[in-house]
Design a protein around this motif. Structure first.
Motif, mmCIF file in Angstrom:
data_model
loop_
_atom_site.group_PDB
_atom_site.id
_atom_site.type_symbol
_atom_site.label_atom_id
_atom_site.label_comp_id
_atom_site.label_asym_id
_atom_site.label_seq_id
_atom_site.Cartn_x
_atom_site.Cartn_y
_atom_site.Cartn_z
ATOM 1 N N PRO A 114 0.705 -1.256 -0.093
ATOM 2 C CA PRO A 114 -0.005 -0.065 -0.024
ATOM 3 C C PRO A 114 1.057 1.268 -0.067
ATOM 4 O O PRO A 114 1.805 1.398 0.842
ATOM 5 N N GLY A 115 0.557 2.149 -0.915
ATOM 6 C CA GLY A 115 1.184 3.395 -1.186
ATOM 7 C C GLY A 115 2.448 3.438 -1.939
ATOM 8 O O GLY A 115 3.021 4.588 -2.401
ATOM 9 N N LEU A 116 2.753 2.238 -2.478
ATOM 10 C CA LEU A 116 3.937 2.170 -3.615
ATOM 11 C C LEU A 116 3.339 2.148 -4.956
ATOM 12 O O LEU A 116 2.977 0.839 -5.358
ATOM 13 N N HIS A 117 3.451 3.193 -5.457
ATOM 14 C CA HIS A 117 2.578 3.356 -7.097
ATOM 15 C C HIS A 117 3.692 2.985 -7.862
ATOM 16 O O HIS A 117 4.892 3.497 -7.746
ATOM 17 N N ASP A 118 3.239 2.484 -9.086
ATOM 18 C CA ASP A 118 4.169 2.188 -10.026
ATOM 19 C C ASP A 118 4.654 3.229 -10.809
ATOM 20 O O ASP A 118 5.858 3.314 -11.394
ATOM 21 N N HIS A 119 4.068 4.179 -10.883
ATOM 22 C CA HIS A 119 4.360 5.771 -11.455
ATOM 23 C C HIS A 119 5.376 6.375 -10.807
ATOM 24 O O HIS A 119 6.333 7.199 -11.290
ATOM 25 N N THR A 122 9.980 5.331 -6.317
ATOM 26 C CA THR A 122 11.005 5.658 -5.447
ATOM 27 C C THR A 122 10.197 6.383 -3.928
ATOM 28 O O THR A 122 10.840 6.723 -3.270
ATOM 29 N N GLN A 123 8.852 6.592 -4.003
ATOM 30 C CA GLN A 123 8.307 6.764 -2.826
ATOM 31 C C GLN A 123 7.216 6.225 -2.384
ATOM 32 O O GLN A 123 6.599 5.507 -3.363
ATOM 33 N N LEU A 124 7.040 6.132 -1.075
ATOM 34 C CA LEU A 124 5.626 5.313 -0.563
ATOM 35 C C LEU A 124 4.924 6.592 -0.086
ATOM 36 O O LEU A 124 5.187 7.260 0.970
#
Length: 130
Positions: A114-119, A122-124
Motif C-alpha cells: 500500500p502506497g507504493l505506486h508504479d508511476h 521511489t516514494q511510499l
C-alpha cells in the motif's frame, strides 16, 4: 500466535481472487504451502519491509526494478502495476489497488505494498486517515 490489528504493510493476492494481509501470509497461517510455519523470508513472521534497490548489492537484479526504486526485501521480481494484470486468469482487482507496483515474492506469491505506486516507485505515499 498473536496477530496485531494494524494496517497491512503488504497485501498478497491469491489466484482465487482473495486478498490477504501480510500478517496471515508471513506468519504462515495461510497458505498451505507454508505448513503453518512463518515464511522463511519474513522477519520473525512479519513482513520484512521495503528498501531502495542498490545496484551494488550482490542480490540486485533488474527484475526487481531500477536502482533507487523501493522494493520489498523478499521480492524476486517486479511485475509492473497490478492493473496491467487485470483480467489475467479472469481476476478482477479492486480499483484502489490497480496503480500499485506488483511483486512476486521469493515464495512465488503476488503482493503489493500500500502506497507504493508504479508511476513513482521511489516514494511510499501513505495517507493518514482523519
Amino acid at each position: 500466535m498473536n496477530i496485531k490489528n494494524t494496517e497491512p504493510k503488504a497485501l498478497f493476492l491469491s489466484p482465487d481472487g482473495k486478498i490477504y494481509p501480510d500478517s496471515l501470509i508471513c506468519t504462515g497461517i495461510i497458505p498451505a504451502e507454508l505448513d503453518g510455519k512463518p515464511c522463511p523470508y519474513s522477519q520473525n513472521g512479519q513482513f520484512p519491509g521495503i528498501k531502495p534497490l542498490n545496484s551494488e548489492d550482490p542480490t540486485y537484479t533488474i527484475d526487481k526494478g531500477k536502482a533507487g526504486d523501493l522494493c520489498p526485501t523478499c521480492a524476486k521480481q517486479q511485475l509492473a502495476h497490478l492493473g496491467h494484470w487485470q483480467g489475467y486468469r479472469n481476476q478482477n482487482f479492486p480499483e484502489e489497488l490497480r496503480s500499485l507496483r506488483l511483486f512476486k515474492c521469493r515464495m512465488w506469491f503476488w503482493l503489493v505494498v500500500p502506497g507504493l505506486h508504479d508511476h513513482d516507485p521511489t516514494q511510499l505515499l501513505l495517507f493518514v486517515k482523519s
